[in-house]
Design a protein around this motif. Structure first.
Motif, PDB file in Angstrom:
ATOM      1  N   ALA A   1       0.819  -1.213   0.000  1.00  0.00           N
ATOM      2  CA  ALA A   1       0.000   0.000   0.000  1.00  0.00           C
ATOM      3  C   ALA A   1       0.853   1.263   0.000  1.00  0.00           C
ATOM      4  CB  ALA A   1      -0.935  -0.007   1.207  1.00  0.00           C
ATOM      5  N   HIS A   2       1.994   1.231   0.683  1.00  0.00           N
ATOM      6  CA  HIS A   2       2.854   2.413   0.752  1.00  0.00           C
ATOM      7  C   HIS A   2       3.585   2.685  -0.560  1.00  0.00           C
ATOM      8  CE1 HIS A   2       2.124   2.401   5.060  1.00  0.00           C
ATOM      9  NE2 HIS A   2       2.721   3.570   5.134  1.00  0.00           N
ATOM     10  N   CYS A   3       3.607   1.719  -1.459  1.00  0.00           N
ATOM     11  CA  CYS A   3       4.259   1.953  -2.756  1.00  0.00           C
ATOM     12  C   CYS A   3       3.545   3.050  -3.539  1.00  0.00           C
ATOM     13  CB  CYS A   3       4.283   0.667  -3.572  1.00  0.00           C
ATOM     14  SG  CYS A   3       5.402  -0.607  -2.933  1.00  0.00           S
ATOM     15  N   TRP A   4       2.231   3.184  -3.336  1.00  0.00           N
ATOM     16  CA  TRP A   4       1.486   4.197  -4.093  1.00  0.00           C
ATOM     17  C   TRP A   4       1.977   5.604  -3.783  1.00  0.00           C
ATOM     18  CZ3 TRP A   4       0.210  -0.506  -4.934  1.00  0.00           C
ATOM     19  CH2 TRP A   4      -0.667  -0.851  -5.967  1.00  0.00           C
ATOM     20  N   PRO A   5       1.997   6.056  -2.514  1.00  0.00           N
ATOM     21  CA  PRO A   5       2.497   7.418  -2.262  1.00  0.00           C
ATOM     22  C   PRO A   5       4.014   7.540  -2.354  1.00  0.00           C
ATOM     23  CG  PRO A   5       1.874   6.369  -0.203  1.00  0.00           C
ATOM     24  CD  PRO A   5       1.439   5.435  -1.283  1.00  0.00           C
TER      25      PRO A   5
ATOM     26  N   MET B   1      -2.825   6.647  -1.002  1.00  0.00           N
ATOM     27  CA  MET B   1      -2.652   5.269  -0.569  1.00  0.00           C
ATOM     28  C   MET B   1      -3.611   4.328  -1.291  1.00  0.00           C
ATOM     29  SD  MET B   1      -0.660   3.807   1.850  1.00  0.00           S
ATOM     30  CE  MET B   1      -0.530   4.762   3.355  1.00  0.00           C
ATOM     31  N   LEU B   2      -3.164   3.126  -1.548  1.00  0.00           N
ATOM     32  CA  LEU B   2      -3.982   2.111  -2.203  1.00  0.00           C
ATOM     33  C   LEU B   2      -5.288   1.909  -1.441  1.00  0.00           C
ATOM     34  CD1 LEU B   2      -4.330  -0.183  -4.296  1.00  0.00           C
ATOM     35  CD2 LEU B   2      -3.121  -1.682  -2.695  1.00  0.00           C
ATOM     36  N   GLY B   3      -6.408   2.047  -2.148  1.00  0.00           N
ATOM     37  CA  GLY B   3      -7.712   1.880  -1.533  1.00  0.00           C
ATOM     38  C   GLY B   3      -8.339   3.173  -1.074  1.00  0.00           C
ATOM     39  N   SER B   4      -7.582   4.268  -1.054  1.00  0.00           N
ATOM     40  CA  SER B   4      -8.110   5.548  -0.587  1.00  0.00           C
ATOM     41  C   SER B   4      -9.193   6.069  -1.520  1.00  0.00           C
ATOM     42  CB  SER B   4      -6.985   6.570  -0.452  1.00  0.00           C
ATOM     43  OG  SER B   4      -7.493   7.838  -0.086  1.00  0.00           O
ATOM     44  N   ALA B   5      -8.918   6.058  -2.829  1.00  0.00           N
ATOM     45  CA  ALA B   5      -9.899   6.552  -3.799  1.00  0.00           C
ATOM     46  C   ALA B   5     -11.131   5.663  -3.828  1.00  0.00           C
ATOM     47  CB  ALA B   5      -9.263   6.626  -5.192  1.00  0.00           C
TER      48      ALA B   5
ATOM     49  N   SER C   1     -12.434   3.951  -1.461  1.00  0.00           N
ATOM     50  CA  SER C   1     -13.256   4.119  -0.253  1.00  0.00           C
ATOM     51  C   SER C   1     -13.667   5.574  -0.059  1.00  0.00           C
ATOM     52  CB  SER C   1     -12.493   3.636   0.972  1.00  0.00           C
ATOM     53  OG  SER C   1     -11.355   4.455   1.203  1.00  0.00           O
ATOM     54  N   MET C   2     -13.445   6.413  -1.102  1.00  0.00           N
ATOM     55  CA  MET C   2     -13.754   7.839  -1.009  1.00  0.00           C
ATOM     56  C   MET C   2     -13.026   8.488   0.161  1.00  0.00           C
ATOM     57  SD  MET C   2     -17.792   7.535  -2.126  1.00  0.00           S
ATOM     58  CE  MET C   2     -18.252   8.925  -1.202  1.00  0.00           C
ATOM     59  N   ARG C   3     -11.745   8.083   0.315  1.00  0.00           N
ATOM     60  CA  ARG C   3     -10.825   8.623   1.321  1.00  0.00           C
ATOM     61  C   ARG C   3     -11.244   8.339   2.761  1.00  0.00           C
ATOM     62  NH1 ARG C   3      -9.302  14.613  -1.113  1.00  0.00           N
ATOM     63  NH2 ARG C   3      -8.761  13.916  -3.218  1.00  0.00           N
ATOM     64  N   GLN C   4     -12.109   7.372   2.959  1.00  0.00           N
ATOM     65  CA  GLN C   4     -12.498   7.023   4.316  1.00  0.00           C
ATOM     66  C   GLN C   4     -11.472   6.103   4.978  1.00  0.00           C
ATOM     67  OE1 GLN C   4     -16.938   6.345   4.861  1.00  0.00           O
ATOM     68  NE2 GLN C   4     -16.746   6.040   2.657  1.00  0.00           N
ATOM     69  N   THR C   5     -10.785   5.297   4.174  1.00  0.00           N
ATOM     70  CA  THR C   5      -9.768   4.413   4.701  1.00  0.00           C
ATOM     71  C   THR C   5      -8.869   3.998   3.546  1.00  0.00           C
ATOM     72  OG1 THR C   5      -9.390   2.433   6.049  1.00  0.00           O
ATOM     73  CG2 THR C   5     -11.104   2.289   4.364  1.00  0.00           C
ATOM     74  N   ASP C   6      -7.948   3.092   3.786  1.00  0.00           N
ATOM     75  CA  ASP C   6      -7.080   2.576   2.738  1.00  0.00           C
ATOM     76  C   ASP C   6      -6.530   1.231   3.187  1.00  0.00           C
ATOM     77  OD1 ASP C   6      -4.438   3.068   4.182  1.00  0.00           O
ATOM     78  OD2 ASP C   6      -5.213   5.122   4.059  1.00  0.00           O
ATOM     79  N   VAL C   7      -5.901   0.531   2.274  1.00  0.00           N
ATOM     80  CA  VAL C   7      -5.401  -0.813   2.565  1.00  0.00           C
ATOM     81  C   VAL C   7      -4.346  -0.774   3.660  1.00  0.00           C
ATOM     82  CG1 VAL C   7      -4.127  -2.772   1.612  1.00  0.00           C
ATOM     83  CG2 VAL C   7      -5.949  -1.702   0.273  1.00  0.00           C
ATOM     84  N   GLY C   8      -3.460   0.199   3.608  1.00  0.00           N
ATOM     85  CA  GLY C   8      -2.412   0.297   4.614  1.00  0.00           C
ATOM     86  C   GLY C   8      -2.970   0.500   6.011  1.00  0.00           C
ATOM     87  N   LYS C   9      -3.953   1.381   6.143  1.00  0.00           N
ATOM     88  CA  LYS C   9      -4.541   1.654   7.459  1.00  0.00           C
ATOM     89  C   LYS C   9      -5.242   0.418   8.009  1.00  0.00           C
ATOM     90  CE  LYS C   9      -6.515   5.616   7.977  1.00  0.00           C
ATOM     91  NZ  LYS C   9      -7.489   6.744   7.879  1.00  0.00           N
ATOM     92  N   LEU C  10      -6.022  -0.257   7.175  1.00  0.00           N
ATOM     93  CA  LEU C  10      -6.725  -1.457   7.632  1.00  0.00           C
ATOM     94  C   LEU C  10      -5.735  -2.549   8.046  1.00  0.00           C
ATOM     95  CD1 LEU C  10      -9.586  -1.642   4.966  1.00  0.00           C
ATOM     96  CD2 LEU C  10      -9.776  -0.911   7.352  1.00  0.00           C
ATOM     97  N   ALA C  11      -4.650  -2.683   7.273  1.00  0.00           N
ATOM     98  CA  ALA C  11      -3.646  -3.695   7.605  1.00  0.00           C
ATOM     99  C   ALA C  11      -2.948  -3.374   8.918  1.00  0.00           C
ATOM    100  CB  ALA C  11      -2.627  -3.814   6.475  1.00  0.00           C
TER     101      ALA C  11
END
Length: 277
Positions: A46-50, A57-61, A63-73
């Motif tokens: 997930a951190h490779c994106w930024p 972050m991967l998954g941010s778009a 989830s409409m910026r509510q969360t992302d893969v890195g945060k959930l992990a």
């Protein structure tokens, strides 16, 4: 009929009551290590994106910026780790528990810092500049990096101005962070200490329900703090990151303390190198 008999038989070892997680959990035959490996790898991906692509972050778009893969992990990893560490705190004496926690964190951190400052950083500096002129005696040089961070303080995130031209370093005064993922260590250690306090006060052994109430109270307090910070013009994130920034001490204006911008901009494309709206 047969299913009902099997269900009743399965309760026999537990005195006819429903088995608890403690009854079912096997400290050796479980998949927690594999799950934590998968979650750690998810954070890395997930951190490779930024960091590499300069994107959110991967998954941010999605989830409409509510969360992302890195945060959930990270959340999943911390929950599983907390489960294991709580068991360790309950099994061992307080001094032995703290000794185990220190052995778990500090040697790995010191090896990581040494490899980063004395191997990776000079190699990157030589690749970027073709020489090491001014690298070792830089105000934010590798020796200063080691001295500032060996006690988990993490007060310096850059080394001699390297990584200024990578997506995550552009616009950051003093260069990009060389290992921003170390931001979580101080909070991990803080949780170790809080757990030790709960064990010392016999709260976990005698009143585990009080921990749930304490957690709910802390969560509610954090939510109010975050809500009150919304719209603030301080230049810091207006969510939980705001509290973390205040705890970190140094201002983001310092070339060696870029972690608040690093931490929030990974999750919000609207952030700038000097802070979040």
């Amino acid at each position: 009929m047969g299913k009902g008999i099997l269900e009743r038989l399965s309760l026999v070892p537990f005195g006819g009551r429903l088995p608890t997680l403690a009854d079912r959990f096997d400290s050796r035959a479980n998949s927690i290590g594999a799950l934590r490996l998968v979650l750690a790898f998810a954070v890395l991906v997930a951190h490779c994106w930024p960091l590499v692509l300069g994107r959110s972050m991967l998954g941010s778009a999605e989830s409409m910026r509510q969360t992302d893969v890195g945060k959930l992990a990270v959340y999943g990893f911390f929950v599983l780790s907390g489960f294991l560490i709580t068991g360790s705190a309950l099994r061992f004496s307080l001094p032995r528990y703290l000794w185990h926690r220190a052995l778990r964190v500090l040697p790995g951190l010191w090896v990581c810092l040494l490899a980063t400052a004395l191997v990776m950083a000079p190699a990157v500096a030589y690749y970027e500049r073709g020489n090491l002129d001014g690298f070792w005696n830089h105000p934010d040089g590798p020796l200063q990096y080691l001295w500032a961070n060996w006690t988990l303080a993490m007060d310096q995130w850059t080394i001699s101005g390297i990584l200024a031209d990578v997506p995550y370093g552009r616009g950051l005064e003093g260069g990009g962070p060389v290992n921003g993922s170390l931001w979580s260590l101080r909070y991990e250690v803080l949780c170790y200490i809080m757990l030790a306090a709960l064990v010392a006060a016999s709260v976990l052994a005698r009143a585990p329900g009080a921990v749930v109430l304490l957690l709910l109270g802390t969560t509610g307090s954090s939510s109010k703090t975050s809500a009150g910070a919304t719209g603030s013009s301080s230049g810091h994130p207006s969510t939980v990151n705001s509290a973390l920034t205040r705890l970190s001490g140094p201002s983001t204006n310092s070339s060696s303390s870029t972690w608040p911008s690093y931490f929030c901009s990974a999750r919000s494309p609207s952030c700038t190198p000097t802070g979040c709206p």
